[in-house]
Scaffold this motif. Structure first.
Motif, PDB file in Angstrom:
ATOM      1  N   GLU A 199      -3.516   4.933   8.664  1.00  0.00           N
ATOM      2  CA  GLU A 199      -4.249   5.244   7.443  1.00  0.00           C
ATOM      3  C   GLU A 199      -3.728   4.404   6.294  1.00  0.00           C
ATOM      4  O   GLU A 199      -2.526   4.357   6.061  1.00  0.00           O
ATOM      5  CB  GLU A 199      -4.100   6.736   7.103  1.00  0.00           C
ATOM      6  N   THR A 224       0.826  -1.201   0.000  1.00  0.00           N
ATOM      7  CA  THR A 224       0.000   0.000   0.000  1.00  0.00           C
ATOM      8  C   THR A 224       0.862   1.254   0.000  1.00  0.00           C
ATOM      9  O   THR A 224       0.549   2.230  -0.697  1.00  0.00           O
ATOM     10  CB  THR A 224      -0.946   0.005   1.215  1.00  0.00           C
ATOM     11  N   ASN A 230      -5.901   4.359   3.319  1.00  0.00           N
ATOM     12  CA  ASN A 230      -6.637   4.866   2.172  1.00  0.00           C
ATOM     13  C   ASN A 230      -5.738   5.822   1.394  1.00  0.00           C
ATOM     14  O   ASN A 230      -5.356   6.880   1.901  1.00  0.00           O
ATOM     15  CB  ASN A 230      -7.915   5.572   2.635  1.00  0.00           C
ATOM     16  N   LYS A 231      -5.405   5.448   0.172  1.00  0.00           N
ATOM     17  CA  LYS A 231      -4.472   6.235  -0.632  1.00  0.00           C
ATOM     18  C   LYS A 231      -4.980   7.657  -0.870  1.00  0.00           C
ATOM     19  O   LYS A 231      -4.205   8.615  -0.812  1.00  0.00           O
ATOM     20  CB  LYS A 231      -4.203   5.538  -1.960  1.00  0.00           C
ATOM     21  N   SER A 232      -6.262   7.794  -1.117  1.00  0.00           N
ATOM     22  CA  SER A 232      -6.829   9.124  -1.393  1.00  0.00           C
ATOM     23  C   SER A 232      -6.719  10.041  -0.184  1.00  0.00           C
ATOM     24  O   SER A 232      -6.396  11.225  -0.328  1.00  0.00           O
ATOM     25  CB  SER A 232      -8.293   8.991  -1.811  1.00  0.00           C
ATOM     26  N   ASN A 233      -6.972   9.521   1.005  1.00  0.00           N
ATOM     27  CA  ASN A 233      -6.863  10.339   2.221  1.00  0.00           C
ATOM     28  C   ASN A 233      -5.432  10.780   2.466  1.00  0.00           C
ATOM     29  O   ASN A 233      -5.181  11.910   2.888  1.00  0.00           O
ATOM     30  CB  ASN A 233      -7.380   9.573   3.432  1.00  0.00           C
TER      31      ASN A 233
END
Length: 168
Positions: free
Chosen positions: A143, A104, A145-148
């Motif tokens: 975290e 990730t 989540n790539k977008s966050n």
């Protein structure tokens, strides 16, 4: 809990290191060089996990970079009742979970920099540290989540590119 994260090239040169527990500088340098040597000498057919000097080391190679994550080694379950033997070395980190975290991290860096390479890490070290700090805090993954993660980096880059920036 993650103890350290290293990004190393194929020649064994450390490009990024982030430690989440205190370690003497001499011990840190010695540990880094030994772990890097061990990871680089292993073949692709061998397992990506090893235990060394009280650490469980999980690593993965992407192109010319090795991403190495170190956690505390598992304590002996038979000694569970003996509080003195554990000495805070409890580790409940899943090796496959750490491999997925590395993947990730690399995917997030790829989205941020195109195709991540050693030069991106060297010339934009501050942003790479910030990206890593968005994903890991105090040794725990917070975290994924790539977008966050990328949203906050994008906000900083947009603010720094403004003529009337925050600090001008």
């Amino acid at each position: 809990m993650i103890s350290f994260i290293l990004m190393v090239n194929k020649q064994g040169q450390t490009r990024l290191s982030s430690y989440y527990e205190w370690m003497d500088m001499q011990e840190r340098v010695a540990l880094e060089s030994e772990i890097i040597r061990k990871c680089l000498s292993r073949s692709e057919l061998q397992c990506s996990f090893l235990e060394y000097r009280g650490f469980k080391v999980i690593y993965r190679r992407y192109a010319s970079l090795f991403f190495i994550v170190g956690t505390k080694a598992d304590f002996d379950v038979r000694l569970k009742g003996d509080k003195k033997s554990q000495s805070g070395a409890d580790n409940y980190e899943n090796e496959l979970g750490m491999l997925e975290f590395i993947h990730t991290l690399v995917e997030t860096m790829d989205r941020w920099a195109g195709s991540i390479c050693e030069l991106d890490i060297m010339y934009q070290l501050e942003q790479v540290h910030f990206l890593l700090d968005e994903m890991v805090m105090n040794g725990y993954v917070i975290e994924t989540n790539k977008s966050n993660v990328l949203r906050s980096i994008d906000l900083i880059e947009r603010e720094s590119n403004k003529n009337e920036g925050m600090f001008r």
